[in-house]
Motif scaffolding. Structure first.
Motif, short mmCIF file in Angstrom:
data_model
loop_
_atom_site.label_atom_id
_atom_site.label_comp_id
_atom_site.label_asym_id
_atom_site.label_seq_id
_atom_site.Cartn_x
_atom_site.Cartn_y
_atom_site.Cartn_z
N MET A 36 12.76 9.02 0.19
CA MET A 36 12.04 8.43 -0.82
C MET A 36 11.84 6.81 -0.18
O MET A 36 12.62 6.31 0.57
N ASP A 37 10.66 6.42 -0.41
CA ASP A 37 10.29 5.00 0.11
C ASP A 37 10.94 4.09 -0.71
O ASP A 37 11.07 4.14 -2.05
N ILE A 38 11.59 3.14 -0.24
CA ILE A 38 12.30 1.91 -0.94
C ILE A 38 11.76 0.59 -0.44
O ILE A 38 11.21 0.61 0.77
N GLU B 298 3.00 -1.77 1.61
CA GLU B 298 3.44 -1.09 2.80
C GLU B 298 4.55 -1.75 3.90
O GLU B 298 5.39 -1.11 4.34
N GLU B 299 3.95 -2.99 3.87
CA GLU B 299 4.96 -4.00 4.94
C GLU B 299 6.47 -4.06 4.25
O GLU B 299 7.42 -4.32 4.91
#
Length: 316
Positions: A106-108, A125-126
């Motif tokens: 999962m993106d954090i 995104e950065e």
């Protein structure tokens, strides 16, 4: 001939109605072992589809961002804290679900602690944290306390709740450290947007992101900087929602009432207190309220403004 056609039409309509009203599968309250059915299989099947309401941008005429803290020591929030065990076969705590989501990719998002950075940071995104770097950043605070109460060595992979294994190319969960860490994981910071949709003619609340807090690791006497240092990472609610919707909460005083974590948040069954909202000064309450009395007055003022706005929408 006309009567025959009408009769055929009635038969077709009756058959269609019977098919639509056909009863669903009748489930026994008890499973094959004689214990209470947890509906795990049924839940997994229904959790694949999450209901979301589409709000047109042109219909939103007013919106306000707020920041709140969910303290799991309040009785109303106990279900988010328990069970403490990481390997409970039936239920998971909120923190265990978050760790599972992070472990599975999962993106954090990074937690900015500079004084003039947005709070929380922009979810771009950065701002995403790479999985390879996840367990190697001290500010992520995936480090558990050692047995003697001191901080574990930061270069020791086994001191982390999650660490990256280059051989397996995966994040590894450390249950021993989790047991030491989770007992103090009792606060979460949430970002929430309150907005009025003229199409539905009602005020809506939408949870945007959630961040675990660990105050014991912060080292500042400034209240606002203390809060910023306590934020370890942000995770978007929409990304976490599939995990929340596929896990039941541990029942509270009623074994029949099955509530998923997603239901709990969507229905706002938790209790929280305000720590900030969007304003022209771009500051939180703790930026200017240096004592508890002033902070409580500001909380009451903002909550009253939000309540009055909703009440003033209608004429009685």
């Amino acid at each position: 001939m006309k009567k025959v056609r009408i009769l055929i039409l009635l038969i077709v309509c009756a058959a269609t109605a019977h098919a639509q009203l056909a009863p669903q599968e009748v489930l026994n309250f008890f499973d094959t072992n004689g214990t209470i059915r947890l509906e795990t299989e049924e839940l997994n099947a229904s959790a694949d589809t999450l209901v979301t309401v589409f709000h047109r941008k042109d219909d939103i005429v007013w919106a306000r961002l707020t920041y709140r803290i969910i303290d799991l020591r309040y009785k109303q929030n106990f279900q988010l804290y328990f069970p403490e065990k990481h390997d409970d076969p039936k239920y998971k705590s909120l923190f265990r679900i978050i760790l599972q989501a992070v472990q599975e990719g999962m993106d954090i998002y990074d937690a900015k602690i500079q004084a003039h950075e947005p709070f929380p940071p922009l979810f771009t995104e950065e701002a995403k944290i790479k999985r390879r770097d996840l367990a190697m950043q001290n500010k992520m605070c995936f480090v558990a306390k050692a047995a003697d109460g001191t901080d574990a060595e930061l270069d020791d992979e086994e001191s982390y709740l999650l660490y990256y294994d280059s051989v397996q190319n995966a994040m590894i969960f450390n249950p021993a450290r989790y047991n030491l860490y989770v007992r103090n994981q009792y606060k979460y910071l949430i970002q929430e947007v309150i907005f009025f949709d003229k199409h539905t003619s009602r005020l809506h609340r939408q949870l945007i992101a959630i961040a675990p807090l660990q105050p014991e690791y912060a080292s500042s006497t400034d209240p606002m900087l203390f809060l910023r240092q306590s934020v370890k990472f942000w995770i978007l609610y929409k990304d976490l929602r599939p995990y929340l919707a596929s896990n039941y909460m541990i029942p509270s005083q009623n074994e029949v009432k099955r509530v998923t974590f997603d239901d709990f948040f969507q229905k706002r069954l938790y209790t929280s207190y305000l720590v900030g909202e969007t304003n022209i000064y771009n500051r939180m309450i703790l930026d200017y309220a240096k004592d508890e009395v002033t902070a409580k007055k500001e909380q009451t003022r903002i909550e009253t403004e939000l309540l009055n706005f909703e009440q003033d929408l209608w004429e009685y």
